[in-house]
Scaffold this motif. Structure first.
Motif, PDB file in Angstrom:
ATOM      1  N   THR A  18      -0.621 -27.935  14.265  1.00 56.34           N
ATOM      2  CA  THR A  18      -1.148 -29.265  13.956  1.00 56.34           C
ATOM      3  C   THR A  18      -0.586 -29.768  12.634  1.00 56.34           C
ATOM      4  OG1 THR A  18      -3.189 -28.845  15.175  1.00 56.34           O
ATOM      5  CG2 THR A  18      -3.233 -30.621  13.551  1.00 56.34           C
ATOM      6  N   GLY A  19      -0.569 -28.899  11.638  1.00 55.86           N
ATOM      7  CA  GLY A  19      -0.037 -29.284  10.336  1.00 55.86           C
ATOM      8  C   GLY A  19       1.451 -29.536  10.367  1.00 55.86           C
ATOM      9  N   LEU A  20       2.204 -28.662  11.056  1.00 58.11           N
ATOM     10  CA  LEU A  20       3.656 -28.785  11.087  1.00 58.11           C
ATOM     11  C   LEU A  20       4.112 -30.109  11.691  1.00 58.11           C
ATOM     12  CD1 LEU A  20       4.512 -25.141  12.205  1.00 58.11           C
ATOM     13  CD2 LEU A  20       5.268 -26.210  10.065  1.00 58.11           C
ATOM     14  N   LEU A  21       3.324 -30.659  12.617  1.00 56.39           N
ATOM     15  CA  LEU A  21       3.712 -31.902  13.275  1.00 56.39           C
ATOM     16  C   LEU A  21       2.817 -33.074  12.917  1.00 56.39           C
ATOM     17  CD1 LEU A  21       4.864 -30.626  16.781  1.00 56.39           C
ATOM     18  CD2 LEU A  21       6.263 -31.635  14.979  1.00 56.39           C
ATOM     19  N   SER A  22       2.053 -32.945  11.849  1.00 56.47           N
ATOM     20  CA  SER A  22       1.294 -34.110  11.392  1.00 56.47           C
ATOM     21  C   SER A  22       2.261 -35.072  10.693  1.00 56.47           C
ATOM     22  CB  SER A  22       0.185 -33.692  10.426  1.00 56.47           C
ATOM     23  OG  SER A  22       0.723 -33.265   9.191  1.00 56.47           O
ATOM     24  N   PRO A  23       2.122 -36.371  10.915  1.00 51.55           N
ATOM     25  CA  PRO A  23       3.030 -37.334  10.280  1.00 51.55           C
ATOM     26  C   PRO A  23       3.042 -37.218   8.755  1.00 51.55           C
ATOM     27  CG  PRO A  23       1.767 -38.399  12.012  1.00 51.55           C
ATOM     28  CD  PRO A  23       1.176 -37.036  11.828  1.00 51.55           C
ATOM     29  N   GLU A  24       1.884 -36.884   8.178  1.00 55.80           N
ATOM     30  CA  GLU A  24       1.816 -36.757   6.724  1.00 55.80           C
ATOM     31  C   GLU A  24       2.681 -35.592   6.240  1.00 55.80           C
ATOM     32  OE1 GLU A  24      -1.612 -38.825   8.390  1.00 55.80           O
ATOM     33  OE2 GLU A  24      -0.829 -36.796   8.738  1.00 55.80           O
ATOM     34  N   TYR A  25       2.647 -34.491   7.002  1.00 51.39           N
ATOM     35  CA  TYR A  25       3.444 -33.333   6.600  1.00 51.39           C
ATOM     36  C   TYR A  25       4.933 -33.611   6.747  1.00 51.39           C
ATOM     37  CZ  TYR A  25       5.542 -28.712   6.521  1.00 51.39           C
ATOM     38  OH  TYR A  25       6.341 -27.633   6.216  1.00 51.39           O
ATOM     39  N   THR A  26       5.355 -34.154   7.882  1.00 48.87           N
ATOM     40  CA  THR A  26       6.787 -34.402   8.066  1.00 48.87           C
ATOM     41  C   THR A  26       7.288 -35.440   7.068  1.00 48.87           C
ATOM     42  OG1 THR A  26       6.237 -35.898   9.906  1.00 48.87           O
ATOM     43  CG2 THR A  26       6.903 -33.655  10.470  1.00 48.87           C
ATOM     44  N   SER A  27       6.436 -36.397   6.689  1.00 48.67           N
ATOM     45  CA  SER A  27       6.828 -37.362   5.655  1.00 48.67           C
ATOM     46  C   SER A  27       6.997 -36.670   4.308  1.00 48.67           C
ATOM     47  CB  SER A  27       5.779 -38.470   5.542  1.00 48.67           C
ATOM     48  OG  SER A  27       5.752 -39.255   6.711  1.00 48.67           O
ATOM     49  N   SER A  28       6.113 -35.742   3.998  1.00 48.09           N
ATOM     50  CA  SER A  28       6.224 -35.017   2.729  1.00 48.09           C
ATOM     51  C   SER A  28       7.474 -34.139   2.712  1.00 48.09           C
ATOM     52  CB  SER A  28       4.973 -34.169   2.481  1.00 48.09           C
ATOM     53  OG  SER A  28       4.909 -33.065   3.366  1.00 48.09           O
ATOM     54  N   GLN A  29       7.825 -33.584   3.857  1.00 46.75           N
ATOM     55  CA  GLN A  29       9.042 -32.781   3.936  1.00 46.75           C
ATOM     56  C   GLN A  29      10.288 -33.654   3.735  1.00 46.75           C
ATOM     57  OE1 GLN A  29       8.308 -29.584   3.435  1.00 46.75           O
ATOM     58  NE2 GLN A  29       9.259 -28.757   5.297  1.00 46.75           N
ATOM     59  N   ARG A  30      10.246 -34.857   4.271  1.00 49.09           N
ATOM     60  CA  ARG A  30      11.389 -35.776   4.106  1.00 49.09           C
ATOM     61  C   ARG A  30      11.662 -36.065   2.632  1.00 49.09           C
ATOM     62  NH1 ARG A  30      14.996 -38.089   2.740  1.00 49.09           N
ATOM     63  NH2 ARG A  30      16.094 -39.927   3.587  1.00 49.09           N
ATOM     64  N   LEU A  31      10.618 -36.095   1.826  1.00 47.30           N
ATOM     65  CA  LEU A  31      10.779 -36.383   0.396  1.00 47.30           C
ATOM     66  C   LEU A  31      11.521 -35.270  -0.339  1.00 47.30           C
ATOM     67  CD1 LEU A  31       7.240 -37.869  -0.398  1.00 47.30           C
ATOM     68  CD2 LEU A  31       9.405 -39.121  -0.118  1.00 47.30           C
ATOM     69  N   ARG A  32      11.633 -34.106   0.261  1.00 41.96           N
ATOM     70  CA  ARG A  32      12.321 -32.979  -0.378  1.00 41.96           C
ATOM     71  C   ARG A  32      13.836 -33.071  -0.238  1.00 41.96           C
ATOM     72  NH1 ARG A  32       9.874 -27.521   1.820  1.00 41.96           N
ATOM     73  NH2 ARG A  32      11.281 -26.707   0.207  1.00 41.96           N
ATOM     74  N   ILE A  33      14.327 -34.016   0.571  1.00 40.68           N
ATOM     75  CA  ILE A  33      15.758 -34.129   0.806  1.00 40.68           C
ATOM     76  C   ILE A  33      16.404 -35.008  -0.253  1.00 40.68           C
ATOM     77  CG2 ILE A  33      17.541 -34.941   2.405  1.00 40.68           C
ATOM     78  CD1 ILE A  33      15.622 -34.314   4.699  1.00 40.68           C
ATOM     79  N   SER A  34      17.388 -34.457  -0.937  1.00 37.44           N
ATOM     80  CA  SER A  34      18.214 -35.221  -1.867  1.00 37.44           C
ATOM     81  C   SER A  34      19.469 -35.667  -1.133  1.00 37.44           C
ATOM     82  CB  SER A  34      18.600 -34.350  -3.072  1.00 37.44           C
ATOM     83  OG  SER A  34      19.719 -34.892  -3.745  1.00 37.44           O
ATOM     84  N   GLN A  35      19.826 -36.928  -1.279  1.00 40.18           N
ATOM     85  CA  GLN A  35      21.009 -37.417  -0.578  1.00 40.18           C
ATOM     86  C   GLN A  35      22.301 -36.965  -1.251  1.00 40.18           C
ATOM     87  OE1 GLN A  35      20.515 -38.606   2.329  1.00 40.18           O
ATOM     88  NE2 GLN A  35      22.658 -38.967   2.831  1.00 40.18           N
TER      89      GLN A  35
END
Length: 582
Positions: free
Chosen positions: A334-351
């Motif tokens: 549930t946590g791994l696929l919650s929109p809030e979690y995947t959004s927080s993971q996206r913030l860890r990506i540096s371009q």
């Protein structure tokens, strides 16, 4: 942004029904069943078992077969967990103390065969035809033979080099796939009489029980494999080689019909198998990228490859730390696929800066009801590669709108063929870990974490596309890229599949001994060197592959256009995949 390109093969289009499969004979088998009036599940099972016959370098009837089905009448999707379990007499200490921290090829990596149960469970519960009708194409291919492809011959030769051809354990395997102790060359005819006889024995049991009705007759054949004479022959051979498999292991085993794992990408829902497979990785990555303006990017540009590879790095780290058999491991799905979690993971990506080693996992527990952080970072050590290549794929859509998606697997020379039966005992134990703290560690009656993962996508609540591929850890990267090529860049399935691909390897490989290459990113040769240099500048370790590398997967997909009522299929020229329909 619609992308203008062409494909070497034309997309296969139709309005009635369609099959795309990892071997042309398997696509033909599925189409034959559709033309007989069978539904997508009938055709998919026939196609999948034909793959077991025609691609021994990739799949086996005694292997694994995770399945997904969509039934239009009930608007319902189910998965079938075609994955076996370690024998109940398995001991982790045996692999540490007796085998020297190894999961060697052969009898000591075998688990309960699951494909027969998966195929027959799908047919029994969702099909319409008899097992005899479904087995007929595969039976003919096994009994009469067929010329093997260049891919099959080449891979069988490589696989055979990893075992001792003079060992009694491998004699039954060499007897089938070699002539005068030399593996068959491209175009030579492979005949598998023992496997044909196994199919005939299953058919005989079904016929004997036909008076009970179609479903019970199929169940009787299934029980003959797991509780009858076939089970006794499998267990007897395993025990003769020192294996742990018992009659109770087969008798107590059954696949499960489950609700798929769901993730969202804009107006699409992507459905995968559960965390006993790597399936949810595809959904995690797509959900992570949902708010990015993908369509404004150039396909296979430095920005695009960097973004997708970093999202894959993060999701594969979560896979490494959390995925495992949910009967044994508390997976925070549930946590791994919650929109809030995947959004927080996206913030860890540096371009600008790549992850030079596998990133730490996220903390999905914050998004579970329990809200407890139980994360434990496992830093892998660099390990060498060993040759592992298996798996295939098949998908179907029928005239009634039903769909089938399956990823059969287990290559010969991973474990030995059972003499007289023509099938191997599933070697999927190779995807377990000896580390007792790993979520996919070896344990009695536990399932390994499986790479094969069929998928389906729905658009605005309607079936859009079954899709999948072989390729081990390259499966999810290939599936993500193909999906985005279609929905964001406007490619048809054949164009999307033929488009150059890339695969990150910044995580431990799923196959024993779990090779790890920090920061590695592989690019097909058709991706320009200028792109590779820019990715190197951002910290990626770039390695170029051939222009059309089978190690990047072999996708199949069928797109259903509800507005026009048309079906469009693609099949990957990187291996032996073909599509057929009308």
């Amino acid at each position: 942004m619609a992308t203008s390109m062409s494909s070497y093969r034309p997309p296969v289009r139709g309005i009635t029904h369609m099959v795309s499969a990892g071997h042309y004979q398997a696509a033909s088998a599925g189409y034959r069943i559709l033309e007989l009036g069978g539904n997508a599940i009938d055709a998919g099972v026939a196609s999948g078992i034909a793959i077991n016959v025609t691609l021994p370098n990739a799949t086996n009837f005694g292997g694994v077969a995770p399945i997904m089905v969509y039934m239009a009448a009930t608007d319902e999707v189910k998965t079938i967990s075609g994955l076996g379990r370690w024998p109940k007499d398995t001991s982790l200490d045996f692999y540490k103390d007796e085998l020297g921290f190894e999961i060697p090829k052969g009898i000591h990596r075998t688990i309960v065969p699951s494909a027969p149960d998966a195929w027959m469970t799908a047919l029994e519960n969702f099909g319409t035809l008899t097992l005899e009708e479904i087995l007929q194409p595969a039976l003919e291919l096994a009994r009469d033979g067929f010329p093997i492809s260049a891919t099959t011959s080449q891979v069988l030769k490589k696989l055979s080099e990893t075992v001792d051809k003079n060992s009694n354990e491998w004699k039954s395997t060499f007897d089938i796939f070699s002539s005068n102790r030399k593996i068959l060359d491209e175009g030579e005819v492979l005949v598998q009489p023992d496997l044909a006889n196994t199919f005939e024995r299953l058919i005989e049991v079904e016929i004997q029980n036909a008076h009970l009705g179609r479903m019970k007759a199929i169940r009787a054949a299934r029980n003959f494999f797991y509780k009858g004479e076939l089970a006794k022959e499998i267990v007897s051979y395993s025990q003769r080689l020192g294996g742990k498999l018992s009659l109770s292991d087969l008798a107590d085993f059954n696949v499960e019909i489950e609700t798929p794992v769901s993730s969202r990408y804009k107006n699409y829902e992507v459905l995968t198998c559960g965390p006993w497979s790597q399936g949810p990785v595809t959904g995690q990555v797509l959900q992570m990228l949902e708010k990015d303006k993908i369509s404004t990017m150039s396909p296979n540009s430095p920005d695009y490859i960097h973004l997708l590879s970093q999202a894959l790095n993060l999701s594969f780290s979560d896979r490494h730390h959390y995925y495992g058999d949910p009967d044994f491991v508390d997976v925070p799905m549930t946590g791994l696929l919650s929109p809030e979690y995947t959004s927080s993971q996206r913030l860890r990506i540096s371009q600008e800066n790549a992850f030079v080693e596998m990133p730490d996992p996220g903390n999905p527990w914050e998004y579970e009801e329990k809200g407890i952080n139980r994360s434990k970072t496992r830093k892998p050590l660099p390990r060498p590669d060993r040759l592992e290549q298996d798996t295939s794929y098949t998908c179907v859509i029928d005239r009634w709108g039903n769909s089938f998606s399956a990823t059969p697997s287990d290559a010969v020379f991973g474990s030995p063929i059972v003499p007289g039966l023509g099938l191997m005992i599933s070697s999927r134990g190779t995807q377990s870990w000896i580390d007792p703290d790993h979520p996919s560690s070896i344990a009695p009656w536990k399932r390994p974490r499986l790479t094969p993962n069929p998928a389906m996508a729905f658009k605005d609540g309607k079936l859009f596309m079954p899709f999948g591929t072989p390729g081990g850890d390259a499966q999810c990267p290939a599936m993500v890229q193909t999906f985005l090529n279609i929905v964001e860049f406007g490619m048809n399935p054949q164009e999307a599949i033929e488009s150059p691909r890339f695969v990150p390897w910044n995580f431990p490989n799923s196959f024993w001994p779990h090779a790890y290459h920090p920061g590695l990113l592989q690019l097909e040769g058709r991706i320009s060197r200028e792109v590779g240099r820019e990715l190197s500048r951002r910290g990626h370790k770039i390695q170029y592959l051939d222009d059309w590398s089978p190690s990047t997967g072999a996708m199949s997909a069928i797109v259903l256009n509800h507005d026009s009522g048309t079906l469009t299929a693609g099949a990957d020229p990187r291996r032996d995949a073909y599509a057929i329909g009308r």
